[in-house]
Design a protein around this motif. Structure first.
Motif, PDB file in Angstrom:
ATOM      1  N   ILE A 210       1.177  -1.289  -0.206  1.00  0.00           N
ATOM      2  CA  ILE A 210      -0.585  -0.346  -0.042  1.00  0.00           C
ATOM      3  C   ILE A 210       0.682   1.204  -0.083  1.00  0.00           C
ATOM      4  CG2 ILE A 210      -1.709   1.462   1.588  1.00  0.00           C
ATOM      5  CD1 ILE A 210      -2.377  -1.219   2.338  1.00  0.00           C
ATOM      6  N   VAL A 211       1.816   1.385   1.084  1.00  0.00           N
ATOM      7  CA  VAL A 211       2.836   2.243   0.790  1.00  0.00           C
ATOM      8  C   VAL A 211       3.319   2.539  -0.923  1.00  0.00           C
ATOM      9  CG1 VAL A 211       4.613   1.243   1.996  1.00  0.00           C
ATOM     10  CG2 VAL A 211       4.550   3.430   2.682  1.00  0.00           C
ATOM     11  N   ASN A 212       3.531   1.919  -1.404  1.00  0.00           N
ATOM     12  CA  ASN A 212       4.327   1.726  -2.649  1.00  0.00           C
ATOM     13  C   ASN A 212       3.924   2.212  -3.600  1.00  0.00           C
ATOM     14  OD1 ASN A 212       6.627   1.469  -1.504  1.00  0.00           O
ATOM     15  ND2 ASN A 212       6.679  -0.863  -1.183  1.00  0.00           N
ATOM     16  N   ILE A 213       2.370   2.175  -3.319  1.00  0.00           N
ATOM     17  CA  ILE A 213       0.837   2.605  -4.401  1.00  0.00           C
ATOM     18  C   ILE A 213       1.527   3.568  -6.024  1.00  0.00           C
ATOM     19  CG2 ILE A 213      -0.475   4.588  -3.590  1.00  0.00           C
ATOM     20  CD1 ILE A 213      -1.218   1.176  -5.482  1.00  0.00           C
ATOM     21  N   SER A 214       2.010   4.147  -4.888  1.00  0.00           N
ATOM     22  CA  SER A 214       2.845   5.055  -6.246  1.00  0.00           C
ATOM     23  C   SER A 214       3.114   5.061  -7.039  1.00  0.00           C
ATOM     24  CB  SER A 214       2.881   6.765  -5.625  1.00  0.00           C
ATOM     25  OG  SER A 214       3.867   6.677  -4.796  1.00  0.00           O
ATOM     26  N   GLN A 215       3.903   3.427  -6.719  1.00  0.00           N
ATOM     27  CA  GLN A 215       5.119   2.891  -8.453  1.00  0.00           C
ATOM     28  C   GLN A 215       4.862   1.825  -8.497  1.00  0.00           C
ATOM     29  OE1 GLN A 215       8.430   1.933  -5.388  1.00  0.00           O
ATOM     30  NE2 GLN A 215       8.563   3.996  -3.634  1.00  0.00           N
ATOM     31  N   LEU A 216       3.590   1.974  -8.654  1.00  0.00           N
ATOM     32  CA  LEU A 216       2.558   0.631  -9.357  1.00  0.00           C
ATOM     33  C   LEU A 216       2.162   0.883 -10.413  1.00  0.00           C
ATOM     34  CD1 LEU A 216       1.037  -0.612  -6.627  1.00  0.00           C
ATOM     35  CD2 LEU A 216       3.720  -1.047  -6.770  1.00  0.00           C
ATOM     36  N   ASP A 217       2.349   0.069 -11.405  1.00  0.00           N
ATOM     37  CA  ASP A 217       1.755   0.193 -12.228  1.00  0.00           C
ATOM     38  C   ASP A 217       0.827  -0.318 -12.264  1.00  0.00           C
ATOM     39  OD1 ASP A 217       1.310  -2.525 -13.129  1.00  0.00           O
ATOM     40  OD2 ASP A 217       3.216  -2.858 -13.974  1.00  0.00           O
ATOM     41  N   GLY A 218      -0.336   0.053 -13.314  1.00  0.00           N
ATOM     42  CA  GLY A 218      -2.159  -0.110 -13.799  1.00  0.00           C
ATOM     43  C   GLY A 218      -1.886  -1.546 -13.325  1.00  0.00           C
ATOM     44  N   LYS A 219      -1.605  -2.277 -14.014  1.00  0.00           N
ATOM     45  CA  LYS A 219      -1.970  -3.853 -13.095  1.00  0.00           C
ATOM     46  C   LYS A 219      -1.522  -4.154 -12.554  1.00  0.00           C
ATOM     47  CE  LYS A 219      -0.905  -8.396 -15.394  1.00  0.00           C
ATOM     48  NZ  LYS A 219      -0.324  -9.087 -15.781  1.00  0.00           N
ATOM     49  N   GLU A 220      -0.914  -3.721 -11.217  1.00  0.00           N
ATOM     50  CA  GLU A 220      -0.781  -3.821 -10.724  1.00  0.00           C
ATOM     51  C   GLU A 220      -1.384  -3.344  -9.348  1.00  0.00           C
ATOM     52  OE1 GLU A 220       4.327  -4.765 -10.263  1.00  0.00           O
ATOM     53  OE2 GLU A 220       3.456  -2.157 -10.523  1.00  0.00           O
ATOM     54  N   VAL A 221      -1.992  -2.182 -10.269  1.00  0.00           N
ATOM     55  CA  VAL A 221      -3.155  -1.861  -9.063  1.00  0.00           C
ATOM     56  C   VAL A 221      -4.425  -2.070  -9.263  1.00  0.00           C
ATOM     57  CG1 VAL A 221      -4.309   1.283  -8.946  1.00  0.00           C
ATOM     58  CG2 VAL A 221      -1.806   1.103  -9.472  1.00  0.00           C
ATOM     59  N   PHE A 222      -4.571  -2.647 -10.500  1.00  0.00           N
ATOM     60  CA  PHE A 222      -5.794  -3.269 -10.320  1.00  0.00           C
ATOM     61  C   PHE A 222      -6.151  -5.006  -8.980  1.00  0.00           C
ATOM     62  CE2 PHE A 222      -8.342  -6.804 -12.635  1.00  0.00           C
ATOM     63  CZ  PHE A 222      -9.149  -6.238 -12.642  1.00  0.00           C
ATOM     64  N   ILE A 223      -4.664  -5.057  -9.437  1.00  0.00           N
ATOM     65  CA  ILE A 223      -4.603  -6.397  -8.904  1.00  0.00           C
ATOM     66  C   ILE A 223      -4.956  -5.942  -6.745  1.00  0.00           C
ATOM     67  CG2 ILE A 223      -3.035  -8.094  -7.777  1.00  0.00           C
ATOM     68  CD1 ILE A 223      -1.986  -8.407 -10.348  1.00  0.00           C
ATOM     69  N   MET A 224      -4.144  -5.243  -6.462  1.00  0.00           N
ATOM     70  CA  MET A 224      -4.141  -4.555  -4.984  1.00  0.00           C
ATOM     71  C   MET A 224      -5.327  -3.814  -5.102  1.00  0.00           C
ATOM     72  SD  MET A 224      -1.218  -4.276  -3.729  1.00  0.00           S
ATOM     73  CE  MET A 224      -1.778  -2.772  -2.734  1.00  0.00           C
ATOM     74  N   VAL A 225      -6.229  -3.838  -6.212  1.00  0.00           N
ATOM     75  CA  VAL A 225      -8.088  -3.296  -5.224  1.00  0.00           C
ATOM     76  C   VAL A 225      -8.772  -4.954  -5.826  1.00  0.00           C
ATOM     77  CG1 VAL A 225     -10.002  -2.312  -6.412  1.00  0.00           C
ATOM     78  CG2 VAL A 225      -8.158  -1.293  -6.323  1.00  0.00           C
ATOM     79  N   LEU A 226      -8.848  -5.590  -6.678  1.00  0.00           N
ATOM     80  CA  LEU A 226      -9.067  -6.750  -6.664  1.00  0.00           C
ATOM     81  C   LEU A 226      -8.614  -7.634  -5.473  1.00  0.00           C
ATOM     82  CD1 LEU A 226     -11.157  -8.124  -8.636  1.00  0.00           C
ATOM     83  CD2 LEU A 226      -9.186  -9.134  -9.966  1.00  0.00           C
ATOM     84  N   ILE A 227      -8.149  -7.960  -4.981  1.00  0.00           N
ATOM     85  CA  ILE A 227      -7.993  -8.856  -4.498  1.00  0.00           C
ATOM     86  C   ILE A 227      -8.423  -8.609  -3.071  1.00  0.00           C
ATOM     87  CG2 ILE A 227      -5.905  -9.985  -2.911  1.00  0.00           C
ATOM     88  CD1 ILE A 227      -5.964 -11.206  -5.662  1.00  0.00           C
ATOM     89  N   PRO A 228      -9.011  -8.123  -1.968  1.00  0.00           N
ATOM     90  CA  PRO A 228      -9.060  -7.401  -0.811  1.00  0.00           C
ATOM     91  C   PRO A 228     -10.748  -8.102  -1.521  1.00  0.00           C
ATOM     92  CG  PRO A 228      -7.956  -5.148  -1.634  1.00  0.00           C
ATOM     93  CD  PRO A 228      -7.981  -6.610  -2.786  1.00  0.00           C
ATOM     94  N   VAL A 229     -11.258  -7.459  -2.407  1.00  0.00           N
ATOM     95  CA  VAL A 229     -12.844  -7.814  -2.620  1.00  0.00           C
ATOM     96  C   VAL A 229     -12.722  -9.101  -3.048  1.00  0.00           C
ATOM     97  CG1 VAL A 229     -14.435  -6.898  -4.825  1.00  0.00           C
ATOM     98  CG2 VAL A 229     -12.940  -5.412  -4.300  1.00  0.00           C
ATOM     99  N   ILE A 230     -11.940  -9.888  -3.851  1.00  0.00           N
ATOM    100  CA  ILE A 230     -12.453 -11.062  -4.317  1.00  0.00           C
ATOM    101  C   ILE A 230     -12.676 -12.411  -2.441  1.00  0.00           C
ATOM    102  CG2 ILE A 230     -11.472 -13.126  -4.679  1.00  0.00           C
ATOM    103  CD1 ILE A 230     -10.682 -11.866  -7.156  1.00  0.00           C
ATOM    104  N   THR A 231     -11.117 -11.676  -0.946  1.00  0.00           N
ATOM    105  CA  THR A 231     -10.802 -12.013  -0.031  1.00  0.00           C
ATOM    106  C   THR A 231     -12.526 -11.855   0.545  1.00  0.00           C
ATOM    107  OG1 THR A 231      -8.584 -11.209  -0.254  1.00  0.00           O
ATOM    108  CG2 THR A 231      -9.408 -11.805   1.514  1.00  0.00           C
ATOM    109  N   PHE A 232     -12.669 -10.655   0.390  1.00  0.00           N
ATOM    110  CA  PHE A 232     -14.510 -10.099   1.018  1.00  0.00           C
ATOM    111  C   PHE A 232     -15.163 -11.457   0.234  1.00  0.00           C
ATOM    112  CE2 PHE A 232     -18.202  -8.415   1.792  1.00  0.00           C
ATOM    113  CZ  PHE A 232     -17.809  -7.729   3.623  1.00  0.00           C
ATOM    114  N   ILE A 233     -15.502 -11.217  -0.560  1.00  0.00           N
ATOM    115  CA  ILE A 233     -16.770 -12.440  -0.971  1.00  0.00           C
ATOM    116  C   ILE A 233     -16.599 -13.589  -0.300  1.00  0.00           C
ATOM    117  CG2 ILE A 233     -17.705 -12.550  -3.198  1.00  0.00           C
ATOM    118  CD1 ILE A 233     -16.932 -10.251  -4.315  1.00  0.00           C
ATOM    119  N   THR A 234     -14.999 -13.981  -1.093  1.00  0.00           N
ATOM    120  CA  THR A 234     -14.746 -15.798  -0.561  1.00  0.00           C
ATOM    121  C   THR A 234     -15.210 -15.893   0.711  1.00  0.00           C
ATOM    122  OG1 THR A 234     -13.355 -15.838  -2.185  1.00  0.00           O
ATOM    123  CG2 THR A 234     -12.986 -17.780  -0.496  1.00  0.00           C
TER     124      THR A 234
END
Length: 249
Positions: A210-234
């Motif tokens: 999270i602290v490195n969010i400004s250094q991540l590319d679009g795909k990595e940011v998408f993964i950062m957002v998607l994984i907690p959503v999937i975790t919550f649902i699962t």
């Protein structure tokens, strides 16, 4: 469903553990920046430096540990006190009951997770001055991710809070698990090759990025957002299944 959510929200706002944890975190957030004032050192960090190094530096522990205490009192205590038996016998399905409880517990966990970024950054602004403020986009991005990961970890906590029937056991187990889970996961990732990508793309690992969010590319940011959503649902589905099978006394 709306009545269940309103009921759970009312219980959350009246929950003594939630109130105590909220006041404790606000007090720490307001008073902790004062430690930077040292009679032998007149230099003060900028708000941006303080937000990056101090506020975000401890956010992982807040997200994983503080809501664990709330889980024991807000969820597990209802089993030991017999409250959950009354709720189940009210005529609502167990699925609705669980997701209403999970939703409001997650809201409480998110609130607790965001108190330090909000109040500690605000307090440091008052103490250190408005020069060197953190970039607004970075602040909003990190705060949003903290909220997402707070909800994701809350969904995991809710599973174990449902399994146990004693608040002390729930709190002790969750604190022990989240304090020690990183090392076993690192060992598994190193020893079992097919588990490495799964572990490295889990909330347990990604939370540190999270602290490195400004250094991540679009795909990595998408993964950062998607994984907690999937975790919550699962985790919600797993917890709902456990709750459905649980014998409530």
């Amino acid at each position: 469903m709306s009545n269940l959510i309103k009921s759970e929200w009312f219980k959350l706002t009246k929950d003594q553990s939630f109130r105590v944890l909220t006041l404790l975190l606000i007090s720490v957030a307001v008073l902790f920046p004062l430690l930077e004032f040292d009679n032998t050192d007149t230099g003060l960090p900028t708000v941006s430096e303080y937000h990056l190094n101090n506020v975000l530096g401890i956010h992982t522990d807040i997200i994983k540990l503080i809501p664990s205490i709330l889980a024991g009192f807000f969820i597990t205590s209802e089993y030991s006190m017999g409250t959950m038996k009354s709720i189940v016998s009210s005529g609502n399905s167990r699925g609705r009951i669980y997701f209403a409880k999970l939703s409001m517990f997650s809201v409480g966990a998110v609130i607790l997770s965001l108190l330090l970024p909000l109040f500690m950054t605000g307090a440091s602004t008052v103490y250190f001055g408005f020069a060197g403020m953190p970039d607004l986009a970075f602040y909003l991005q990190t705060s949003g991710l903290i909220a997402l990961y707070g909800a994701a970890f809350a969904s995991i906590m809710a599973i174990f809070a449902t399994i146990f029937s004693d608040s002390g056991k729930t709190i002790g187990f969750l604190l022990f698990m989240f304090l020690l889970v990183d090392w076993p996961l690192q060992v598994l990732a190193a020893k079992v090759s097919f588990l490495e990508p799964i572990i490295n793309h889990s909330v347990f690992r990604l939370i540190y990025d999270i602290v490195n969010i400004s250094q991540l590319d679009g795909k990595e940011v998408f993964i950062m957002v998607l994984i907690p959503v999937i975790t919550f649902i699962t985790s919600g589905i797993i917890g709902s299944y456990i709750f459905h099978k649980k014998e409530i006394k």
